[in-house]
Design a protein around this motif. Structure first.
Motif, PDB file in Angstrom:
ATOM      1  N   TRP A   1       9.725   4.795 -31.539  1.00  0.00           N
ATOM      2  CA  TRP A   1       9.722   4.087 -30.260  1.00  0.00           C
ATOM      3  C   TRP A   1       9.506   5.102 -29.139  1.00  0.00           C
ATOM      4  O   TRP A   1      10.009   6.228 -29.208  1.00  0.00           O
TER       5      TRP A   1
ATOM      6  N   GLN B   1       7.984  -4.721 -27.918  1.00  0.00           N
ATOM      7  CA  GLN B   1       9.425  -4.889 -28.071  1.00  0.00           C
ATOM      8  C   GLN B   1      10.155  -3.850 -27.227  1.00  0.00           C
ATOM      9  O   GLN B   1       9.613  -2.792 -26.912  1.00  0.00           O
ATOM     10  N   LYS B   2      11.388  -4.175 -26.864  1.00  0.00           N
ATOM     11  CA  LYS B   2      12.163  -3.285 -26.006  1.00  0.00           C
ATOM     12  C   LYS B   2      13.621  -3.296 -26.452  1.00  0.00           C
ATOM     13  O   LYS B   2      14.161  -4.325 -26.837  1.00  0.00           O
ATOM     14  N   GLN B   3      14.243  -2.135 -26.406  1.00  0.00           N
ATOM     15  CA  GLN B   3      15.674  -2.026 -26.670  1.00  0.00           C
ATOM     16  C   GLN B   3      16.250  -0.878 -25.850  1.00  0.00           C
ATOM     17  O   GLN B   3      15.533   0.058 -25.474  1.00  0.00           O
ATOM     18  N   LEU B   4      17.541  -0.965 -25.569  1.00  0.00           N
ATOM     19  CA  LEU B   4      18.237   0.061 -24.800  1.00  0.00           C
ATOM     20  C   LEU B   4      19.210   0.793 -25.711  1.00  0.00           C
ATOM     21  O   LEU B   4      19.909   0.174 -26.520  1.00  0.00           O
TER      22      LEU B   4
ATOM     23  N   GLU C   1      15.289   3.658 -22.331  1.00  0.00           N
ATOM     24  CA  GLU C   1      14.600   2.385 -22.565  1.00  0.00           C
ATOM     25  C   GLU C   1      13.511   2.644 -23.595  1.00  0.00           C
ATOM     26  O   GLU C   1      12.563   3.382 -23.328  1.00  0.00           O
ATOM     27  N   CYS C   2      13.648   2.039 -24.764  1.00  0.00           N
ATOM     28  CA  CYS C   2      12.732   2.281 -25.883  1.00  0.00           C
ATOM     29  C   CYS C   2      11.794   1.095 -26.037  1.00  0.00           C
ATOM     30  O   CYS C   2      12.239  -0.059 -26.058  1.00  0.00           O
ATOM     31  N   THR C   3      10.505   1.367 -26.155  1.00  0.00           N
ATOM     32  CA  THR C   3       9.500   0.312 -26.300  1.00  0.00           C
ATOM     33  C   THR C   3       8.623   0.607 -27.505  1.00  0.00           C
ATOM     34  O   THR C   3       8.319   1.767 -27.814  1.00  0.00           O
ATOM     35  N   ARG C   4       8.198  -0.494 -28.157  1.00  0.00           N
ATOM     36  CA  ARG C   4       7.316  -0.384 -29.316  1.00  0.00           C
ATOM     37  C   ARG C   4       6.631  -1.728 -29.532  1.00  0.00           C
ATOM     38  O   ARG C   4       7.292  -2.738 -29.776  1.00  0.00           O
TER      39      ARG C   4
END
Length: 721
Positions: free
Chosen positions: A501, A469-472, A463-466
């Motif tokens: 991220w 924002q979030k994306q898998l 689970e990437c956050t920045r």
């Protein structure tokens, strides 16, 4: 097929190679079974989003073979040569535009107009940035050639109201600036629907009823009260038919008893009869009414009082007469005309019924529609038409990105080149001293992992956050070991644009990673097993000591009795003796070997322990494929697309010092002590002991021990004498 294709065997598949523009032009003749991919999603890709949107003509979120072939055919009709497309050039030379047709000539004129507006008259090519700037400049103008008009302040108040009402009732399209507006189709449909609605309302107003202007309100009340009044008169008829059933036809006491909170239920009361049931054949419109229906009945009474013999009583015949008087009106109401609908980007939010009648009357003025048509005609004559600008944008983007799309769809040349990044590779994951470059987009981890498990790849779901924002992502680990890869570990994900991220591992699919891991895996398992057993033994002994100590403290009479412990000491002695015997047997077997047999024994033990693990890992590593991983992300792949050991080692790089780096092995944080020296001396002593034992076993010391044995025998004989 007259075209000569070139194929290269990569990843277990025959992949087409694009050597010339003819390969692209003749791609429609290539069997779809020879394409690596059959379809792919428009999201989660390392590819120009605008180009994907233009390719997805039907806007279903997927790119298929027909979409790509249509793009090639469309581009072929606009340019003179495909040679520049093979170079993925950022620029579109104006000389490449085919001016043999009127549309091509118009595109060239539009291109020169764009460059003139950007003060680039001397430039003979277009770039994506040039087109984007032209779109941005035109977007701020009312007449920009997109044939869509939002309710802009430049328009009259009446026209703004016309456009806003059409957007509410019919829907809207987005103009070049992204604002909601209407085109001529929406405007025409809106006016036609207004006229149809207005005619229907006129017909309704002309319908004759005994109730005059109150007919609409009375009709609405009749529709609401009809089930309850019909039910009342039916109960009256049943009470007259069977007087003994009168009590059952009325309200049961249990329905009017307050509930636990002390309140009466409105839902329960609403289901009860409209009024008290008796043998009286009329409905009292004043007394004895159900409280929940009393207001509506009173309103109905005031509106139909002139049609009743007794204003406070409603007979069944009068009730039927009222309904009969409204039949023509009801029929016209139920024949509501169907309003025309058209496909729009922004859905409507209201209906014509929500518009006031005076507004409808003003909007149906033909002058308004004529004025809007004139605006559209003027917009269509704009020197730089929005439609032509969009065609140029599409041409520039296809000229730049079409070849890269082909080598990421028809073949996976970018993925196997090891120099470029494939469209499905979103970036790099740095974790545990490694860098994983095979990172794909994930929408649903549970659904994705079910199919991706068949790829035989070790996958880390992160689970990437920045910045909120979030994306898998799913990252494939194809080199090194996996001992320290656990859920909850943190890493850093760098996307293709260079943004970092924060990555957190939320799920792992454990698979063999490398041969190195397989070699040491049995020893690591044995080590973990021994450690776990020692920990369990130590824990149990520690618990027993604490328990025994507590018993001694609580009862001082429980003293140590050596007599009772003799058996324990005997058992310990037997265990030590058994261990010693086993060790002696092992050493005796080892010392019985010749010097050249020692390496063979070590190699044999290594093969026995590590061999099965290495063989199983090798078999699984050979089955690693890219197909299921991409299929789980929404692709449709022709074949498996194997990932061999060489490619796997390159997809995940391990931390290594630079070639010219110097390493200082003197660690200032390491404690200086004599333990290494003591360990060295012990190792020497153990080595001497082993060597001596081996020499003794071979009889090298017999020549020295024989005289001593003879002297000992002689001494024993003399003593006996």
């Amino acid at each position: 097929m007259s075209h000569m294709w070139t194929f290269q065997r990569v990843g277990g598949l025959d992949q087409v190679v694009f050597n010339s523009s003819d390969d692209i032009i003749n791609l429609a003749d290539l069997d779809p079974k020879l394409w690596v991919a059959l379809s792919c999603p428009t999201t989660g890709l390392n590819f120009d989003e605008r180009t994907l949107a233009l390719l997805d003509v039907d806007q279903d979120g997927r790119i298929r073979i027909p979409d790509i072939l249509d793009a090639i055919s469309w581009t072929k009709d606009k340019v003179l040569s495909f040679d520049k497309i093979l170079q993925s050039s950022d620029i579109l030379p104006l000389t490449q535009i085919d001016t043999a047709t009127k549309s091509g000539q118009k595109l060239l004129v539009t291109a020169h107009s764009i460059l003139a507006n950007l003060n680039k008259n001397q430039q003979d090519f277009l770039t994506q940035d040039d087109v984007q700037q032209a779109i941005k400049i035109n977007a701020g103008k009312l007449y920009n050639g997109d044939l869509i008009f939002p309710p802009a302040p430049e328009l009259s108040a009446t026209m703004q109201t016309f456009i806003q009402s059409a957007i509410k009732v019919i829907g809207a399209e987005k103009d070049m600036s992204g604002q909601a507006g209407i085109n001529l189709d929406i405007a025409t449909t809106f006016v036609n629907n207004l006229q149809t609605w207005q005619q229907w309302q006129t017909d309704i107003s002309k319908t004759e009823t005994p109730f005059g202007d109150n007919r609409a309100e009375i009709w609405k009340l009749v529709q609401i009260l009809k089930p309850k009044i019909d039910d009342y008169f039916l109960r009256i008829e049943l009470a007259q038919y069977a007087p003994q059933a009168q009590t059952a036809l009325n309200v049961d006491e249990k329905y009017i008893v307050p509930t636990e909170n002390g309140l009466l239920s409105d839902d329960a009361l609403a289901e009860l009869p409209l009024s008290k049931i008796d043998t009286n054949s009329t409905l009292d419109l004043v007394n004895g009414l159900n409280p929940l229906w009393k207001d509506k009945v009173s309103q109905f009474k005031s509106l139909v009082a002139s049609s009743l013999a007794n204003p406070d009583q409603l007979s069944q015949a009068e009730w039927q007469h009222i309904q009969t008087s409204l039949q023509a009106y009801t029929k016209l109401i139920n024949s509501k005309p169907e309003m025309a609908k058209i496909k729009v980007t922004i859905a409507p939010t209201a209906s014509i019924a929500d518009l006031p009648a005076p507004l409808i009357a003003s909007l149906t003025d033909k002058q308004l529609l004529n004025e809007f048509q004139h605006m559209v005609e003027q917009d269509n004559q704009t020197p730089i038409s929005a439609a032509d600008v969009l065609v140029l944008e599409k041409l520039v983007l296809f000229h730049k990105h079409l070849y890269r799309l082909l080598v990421n769809f028809t073949s996976f040349a970018d993925f196997f080149s090891l120099e470029n990044t494939a469209a499905f590779q979103l970036g790099k994951l740095y974790i545990d001293g490694r860098c994983a470059t095979l990172c794909v987009a994930v929408d649903n981890i549970a659904k994705h992992s079910t199919l991706a498990n068949y790829s035989e790849l070790c996958l880390l779901y992160c689970e990437c956050t920045r910045h909120g924002q979030k994306q898998l992502i799913a990252a494939a680990i194809t080199a090194g070991q996996g001992d320290l890869l656990i859920e909850g570990r943190n890493g850093v994900f760098i996307d293709t644009e260079g943004n970092d991220w924060d990555a957190n591992v939320v799920k792992i699919i454990s698979k063999p990673i490398s041969i190195q891991q397989a070699v040491w895996a049995p020893y690591q398992r044995i080590g973990r097993l021994i450690t776990e057993q020692i920990n369990k033994w130590a824990s149990s002994k520690d618990a027993n000591i604490e328990k025994s100590s507590a018993q001694v403290i609580q009862n001082p009479e429980n003293k140590f009795d050596i007599g009772k412990s003799v058996g324990v000491f005997a058992a310990i002695g037997l265990a030590i003796g058994a261990i010693g015997t086993a060790l002696a047997t092992i050493f005796q077997a080892i010392f019985s070997l010749t010097w050249w047999q020692f390496p063979l024994v070590i190699i044999g033990l290594f093969l026995i322990i590590s061999g099965p693990s290495v063989i199983l890992a090798w078999l699984k590593l050979r089955r690693r494929t890219l197909g299921p991983l991409l299929e789980a992300s929404g692709w449709a792949i022709n074949g498996q697309v194997k990932i061999n050991l060489l490619l796997g080692g390159l997809l995940t790089s391990k931390a290594e010092l630079p070639p010219n780096a110097k390493r200082n092995l003197r660690d200032p944080m390491r404690k200086r002590s004599r333990k290494p020296l003591i360990a060295f001396i012990l190792a020497i002593l153990i080595g001497i002991g082993i060597a001596g034992g081996w020499l003794w076993h071979k009889g090298y010391f017999n020549q020295y021990l024989e005289p001593q044995k003879q002297q000992q025998i002689s001494n024993n004989t003399n003593t006996q004498k």
